[in-house]
Structure formats: C-alpha cells, structure tokens
Write an enzyme that holds these catalytic residues in place. Structure first.
Site, PDB file in Angstrom:
ATOM      1  N   HIS A 110       0.857  -1.189   0.000  1.00 19.71           N
ATOM      2  CA  HIS A 110       0.000   0.000   0.000  1.00 19.71           C
ATOM      3  C   HIS A 110       0.887   1.230   0.000  1.00 19.71           C
ATOM      4  CE1 HIS A 110      -3.700   2.324   0.771  1.00 19.71           C
ATOM      5  NE2 HIS A 110      -2.891   3.117   1.446  1.00 19.71           N
ATOM      6  N   CYS A 111       0.712   2.081  -1.005  1.00 22.65           N
ATOM      7  CA  CYS A 111       1.507   3.296  -1.139  1.00 22.65           C
ATOM      8  C   CYS A 111       0.720   4.468  -0.548  1.00 22.65           C
ATOM      9  CB  CYS A 111       1.828   3.559  -2.616  1.00 22.65           C
ATOM     10  SG  CYS A 111       2.761   5.072  -2.908  1.00 22.65           S
ATOM     11  N   PHE A 112       1.253   5.070   0.505  1.00 28.38           N
ATOM     12  CA  PHE A 112       0.551   6.177   1.154  1.00 28.38           C
ATOM     13  C   PHE A 112       0.650   7.466   0.343  1.00 28.38           C
ATOM     14  CE2 PHE A 112       1.286   3.275   4.700  1.00 28.38           C
ATOM     15  CZ  PHE A 112       0.046   3.278   5.307  1.00 28.38           C
TER      16      PHE A 112
END
EC number: 2.3.1.225
Length: 263
Positions: A110-112
């Site tokens: 998951h890329c913030f």
C-alpha cells in the site's frame, strides 16, 4: 488504524504541495535566470531546453501518479473476500489491506503517497512514477545548484561543497548575507536530493522484484514463489507497449494479466 488513514490523506497532499513548489521555482526563478544570457540562441537557448526537459519529466511523473490512483488492483467481491480470509490456505497473491479495507489480488504493498494499493493493474505506472519523480527531483536539484552557484557565487567543484552548503547558509541567513528566497531554494535542494534518492531506490527494488516474479508482500511474509522466466515477468507487468509507456503515461495494457482479465 486512524493514524494510517490520516497518513493516507496527508501524504498525497504533501506530494502535491512539493510538486507545486517545484513547478513554481522552475517557472519563476530557474527559467528567468537562464533567459538572462544574451549570447544564447533563441531556438537552442538553455531556458527553452531546460523547460522542455522539465516539462517532459514532470508530465510523466504526474501522469503516472494519476494512473496509479485511478487503476486500483483487482479486488475480490465481498463473498470471495470473506472466503479468502477464512480459508486455511488462501492464494499467496491474495491480501487484505487494512487501510483500503478490501481484499486484493497480486497486491504488492500500500503506497501512502498515492493513497492506493499497488498491484497488477498499476504496477507499471507505479514504477514509472518512481522513475520520473526521481529524475525530476534530481534534475531540479541540478538546476537549483546552478541557480545558487550564480546568485551566491559559490563553487561546487569540491565534492564536499554540497554537504557544507546547508550549515554555512544557515549561519549566513541569520547574519543577513543570504536572503529568505535563497535559503528556501537551498532547503529545497536537500529535499529534492532525498526524494530523488528514495524514489530511485523504490524503483530499483521494485524492478528486482518484478524480475523475480515476486511481490513485496510475499517477500515480507516469506512466501515461496516459483520463479518464472524474467522476460515473461517483465512482459506481464510492462506489456508489449513498454517503449510507448516510457514516453507517454498510459494504462498498463498488453500484458498477460490484462489478457487474463479479459477472458
């Protein structure tokens, strides 16, 4: 969980702010300083070449950034997601993201900074986003160094000149020898350098995982994956139009994963 969801909102806003500040510095400081050269030709002036190159890098970085956000990984429906979580042996490529609150297939992480999961549908766009962001940041750093060198008459011929620039500029700023705008550019130099190196590291690490046919989630969980040919792994992610994707931001098409979804 609340902190992660808050970071999922703050990180994209931070990235967009850095992009706007970088564009403003390029437009109002770096380009005008290059136009001041009277000996430069009009068609091949440094300002024109610099502006075209920066526009190309920033357009690809922002274009792939938007595609990463728009194209989420394939997710299971509610019944399949519940069954996958309750199953004794769910597929290795299946993972439940707590931030997105959904079960996705072939999730890498998951890329913030994009506020989205990275998987099969947007992996290529994420790699190109990291690549062009690193190039745009490092190129902006080079342009900023040239601007500071001309304004403050500082020579960067010595390898340690860049490392000692910040502490020296801070002392000169409080003494009034360095203006606030110049100090802001110096701070941005180190920020561009840090973001450029971080994105380049992400890009290289992601390419290594793609060559191995693995995802970051599988490596973190220690899941054994049967390695396939590296050419097939690359084609599955980048597709047959990989060269066009390097020049123009476009959706991940032409790969094996897209063919399987169409069946």
């Amino acid at each position: 969980m609340l902190a992660l969801r808050l970071l999922n909102v703050v990180a994209p806003a931070y990235f967009l702010c850095i992009s706007l500040v970088t564009f403003a510095l390029q437009l109002f400081l770096f380009l005008p300083s290059m136009r001041e050269d009277p000996a430069a030709a009009r068609l091949c002036s440094p300002a024109l070449l610099h502006g075209a190159l920066f526009l190309f890098l920033s357009a690809n970085a922002l274009g792939n950034y938007v595609l990463v956000i728009q194209n989420s990984p394939d997710d299971l429906d509610a019944c399949q997601g519940a069954a996958a979580r309750k199953a004794l042996g769910p597929p290795p490529s299946t993972h439940f993201c707590r931030v997105c609150a959904r079960v996705t297939l072939k999730q890498d992480h998951h890329c913030f900074f994009t506020g989205n999961c990275i998987g099969s549908r947007n992996m290529r766009n994420f790699v190109l986003f990291c690549l062009y962001t690193s190039l745009a940041c490092l190129y902006s750093m080079v342009a900023g160094v040239a601007y500071i060198s001309a304004v403050l008459s500082i020579s960067f011929a010595h390898p340690l000149a860049f490392l000692t620039l910040l502490p020296t500029s801070i002392s000169q700023f409080f003494s009034g020898a360095v203006l606030g705008s110049e100090m802001f550019v110096i701070l941005m130099l180190y920020l561009w350098f840090a973001i450029g190196l971080a994105c380049a590291g992400f890009c290289c690490h992601q390419l290594l995982l793609i060559l191995r046919g693995q995802t970051r989630h599988q490596v973190r969980k220690g899941v054994a994956v049967r390695a396939g040919p590296w050419r097939k792994n690359l084609q599955e992610v980048f597709g047959k139009r990989w060269l066009l994707g390097l020049l123009v931001p476009m959706f991940n098409v032409g790969g094996e994963s897209s063919k399987q979804r169409d069946k």
